[in-house]
Motif scaffolding. Structure first.
Motif, PDB file in Angstrom:
ATOM      1  N   MET A   1      71.667  39.164  65.842  1.00  0.00           N
ATOM      2  CA  MET A   1      72.110  38.794  64.515  1.00  0.00           C
ATOM      3  C   MET A   1      73.633  38.771  64.511  1.00  0.00           C
ATOM      4  SD  MET A   1      71.664  41.034  61.013  1.00  0.00           S
ATOM      5  CE  MET A   1      70.349  41.892  61.767  1.00  0.00           C
ATOM      6  N   ALA A   2      74.197  37.622  64.196  1.00  0.00           N
ATOM      7  CA  ALA A   2      75.645  37.449  64.203  1.00  0.00           C
ATOM      8  C   ALA A   2      76.238  37.792  62.844  1.00  0.00           C
ATOM      9  CB  ALA A   2      75.996  36.013  64.561  1.00  0.00           C
ATOM     10  N   TRP A   3      77.390  38.375  62.892  1.00  0.00           N
ATOM     11  CA  TRP A   3      78.162  38.617  61.673  1.00  0.00           C
ATOM     12  C   TRP A   3      78.758  37.307  61.221  1.00  0.00           C
ATOM     13  CZ3 TRP A   3      81.504  41.837  58.622  1.00  0.00           C
ATOM     14  CH2 TRP A   3      81.030  43.127  58.447  1.00  0.00           C
ATOM     15  N   PHE A   4      78.735  37.059  59.960  1.00  0.00           N
ATOM     16  CA  PHE A   4      79.405  35.899  59.395  1.00  0.00           C
ATOM     17  C   PHE A   4      80.809  36.326  58.976  1.00  0.00           C
ATOM     18  CE2 PHE A   4      75.352  34.195  59.659  1.00  0.00           C
ATOM     19  CZ  PHE A   4      75.273  32.907  59.145  1.00  0.00           C
ATOM     20  N   ARG A   5      81.756  35.413  59.102  1.00  0.00           N
ATOM     21  CA  ARG A   5      83.106  35.684  58.612  1.00  0.00           C
ATOM     22  C   ARG A   5      83.097  35.571  57.097  1.00  0.00           C
ATOM     23  NH1 ARG A   5      86.484  31.390  60.825  1.00  0.00           N
ATOM     24  NH2 ARG A   5      84.526  30.285  60.985  1.00  0.00           N
ATOM     25  N   ILE A   6      84.087  36.185  56.450  1.00  0.00           N
ATOM     26  CA  ILE A   6      84.175  36.148  54.994  1.00  0.00           C
ATOM     27  C   ILE A   6      85.438  35.388  54.599  1.00  0.00           C
ATOM     28  CG2 ILE A   6      84.284  37.498  52.872  1.00  0.00           C
ATOM     29  CD1 ILE A   6      83.145  39.849  54.498  1.00  0.00           C
ATOM     30  N   ALA A   7      85.285  34.474  53.649  1.00  0.00           N
ATOM     31  CA  ALA A   7      86.425  33.757  53.060  1.00  0.00           C
ATOM     32  C   ALA A   7      86.426  34.069  51.570  1.00  0.00           C
ATOM     33  CB  ALA A   7      86.292  32.259  53.289  1.00  0.00           C
TER      34      ALA A   7
ATOM     35  N   ILE B   1      76.990  41.838  52.825  1.00  0.00           N
ATOM     36  CA  ILE B   1      76.315  40.541  52.716  1.00  0.00           C
ATOM     37  C   ILE B   1      76.550  39.730  53.986  1.00  0.00           C
ATOM     38  CG2 ILE B   1      76.307  38.313  51.495  1.00  0.00           C
ATOM     39  CD1 ILE B   1      76.979  39.930  48.912  1.00  0.00           C
ATOM     40  N   ALA B   2      77.802  39.697  54.461  1.00  0.00           N
ATOM     41  CA  ALA B   2      78.135  38.928  55.662  1.00  0.00           C
ATOM     42  C   ALA B   2      77.408  39.444  56.899  1.00  0.00           C
ATOM     43  CB  ALA B   2      79.645  38.952  55.898  1.00  0.00           C
ATOM     44  N   SER B   3      77.135  40.735  56.941  1.00  0.00           N
ATOM     45  CA  SER B   3      76.450  41.283  58.113  1.00  0.00           C
ATOM     46  C   SER B   3      74.931  41.202  57.999  1.00  0.00           C
ATOM     47  CB  SER B   3      76.874  42.734  58.339  1.00  0.00           C
ATOM     48  OG  SER B   3      76.414  43.561  57.301  1.00  0.00           O
ATOM     49  N   ASN B   4      74.422  40.797  56.834  1.00  0.00           N
ATOM     50  CA  ASN B   4      72.977  40.730  56.615  1.00  0.00           C
ATOM     51  C   ASN B   4      72.501  39.375  56.099  1.00  0.00           C
ATOM     52  OD1 ASN B   4      71.798  43.586  57.003  1.00  0.00           O
ATOM     53  ND2 ASN B   4      73.713  43.921  55.886  1.00  0.00           N
ATOM     54  N   VAL B   5      73.231  38.325  56.379  1.00  0.00           N
ATOM     55  CA  VAL B   5      72.903  36.989  55.864  1.00  0.00           C
ATOM     56  C   VAL B   5      71.457  36.610  56.167  1.00  0.00           C
ATOM     57  CG1 VAL B   5      73.361  34.523  56.177  1.00  0.00           C
ATOM     58  CG2 VAL B   5      75.250  36.108  55.817  1.00  0.00           C
ATOM     59  N   ASP B   6      71.006  36.858  57.371  1.00  0.00           N
ATOM     60  CA  ASP B   6      69.659  36.431  57.760  1.00  0.00           C
ATOM     61  C   ASP B   6      68.554  37.326  57.201  1.00  0.00           C
ATOM     62  OD1 ASP B   6      70.592  34.223  59.180  1.00  0.00           O
ATOM     63  OD2 ASP B   6      70.931  35.430  60.977  1.00  0.00           O
ATOM     64  N   ASN B   7      68.908  38.496  56.691  1.00  0.00           N
ATOM     65  CA  ASN B   7      67.908  39.434  56.182  1.00  0.00           C
ATOM     66  C   ASN B   7      67.787  39.439  54.666  1.00  0.00           C
ATOM     67  OD1 ASN B   7      67.440  40.335  58.817  1.00  0.00           O
ATOM     68  ND2 ASN B   7      69.117  41.785  58.675  1.00  0.00           N
TER      69      ASN B   7
ATOM     70  N   GLN C   1      79.356  29.770  60.183  1.00  0.00           N
ATOM     71  CA  GLN C   1      79.097  31.195  59.998  1.00  0.00           C
ATOM     72  C   GLN C   1      80.136  31.847  59.077  1.00  0.00           C
ATOM     73  OE1 GLN C   1      78.587  32.590  64.125  1.00  0.00           O
ATOM     74  NE2 GLN C   1      76.440  32.875  63.561  1.00  0.00           N
ATOM     75  N   ILE C   2      80.219  31.311  57.852  1.00  0.00           N
ATOM     76  CA  ILE C   2      81.153  31.823  56.853  1.00  0.00           C
ATOM     77  C   ILE C   2      80.404  32.122  55.561  1.00  0.00           C
ATOM     78  CG2 ILE C   2      83.145  31.251  55.387  1.00  0.00           C
ATOM     79  CD1 ILE C   2      84.141  29.454  57.651  1.00  0.00           C
TER      80      ILE C   2
END
Length: 86
Positions: free
Chosen positions: A1-7, A34-40, A72-73
């Motif tokens: 599970m990849a971390w998404f960047r935050i803007a 939220i960014a670390s759990n996008v897929d969940n 991935q943002i």
């Protein structure tokens, strides 16, 4: 599970100026979560006419965001207090 960047959109700075320091930190921490759990997560759309914009509740506050999966943002649009029902 990849971390998404935050803007963060520029309006978020103004939004957080309305909040005490402790709550502001809690809200920022939640955007990271939220960014670390996008897929969940089940991303709750605001309305049918705004399909790409979701919201997440933190107490009486709402984080409004969209997700750019190819890049991935997690794009944080606004952090606003919940509207009163009166």
């Amino acid at each position: 599970m990849a971390w998404f960047r935050i803007a963060y959109r520029p309006a978020v700075v103004d939004d957080l100026a309305l909040v005490d320091r402790g709550m502001a930190q809690r809200l920022l921490d939640k955007t990271k979560w939220i960014a670390s759990n996008v897929d969940n997560l089940r991303h709750e759309p605001i309305s049918a006419d705004l399909p790409g914009l979701s919201k997440y509740a933190v107490g009486d506050w709402r984080i409004f965001y969209s997700i750019d999966r190819p890049d991935q943002i997690v794009d944080i649009h606004r952090i606003l207090p919940r509207k009163s029902r009166n």
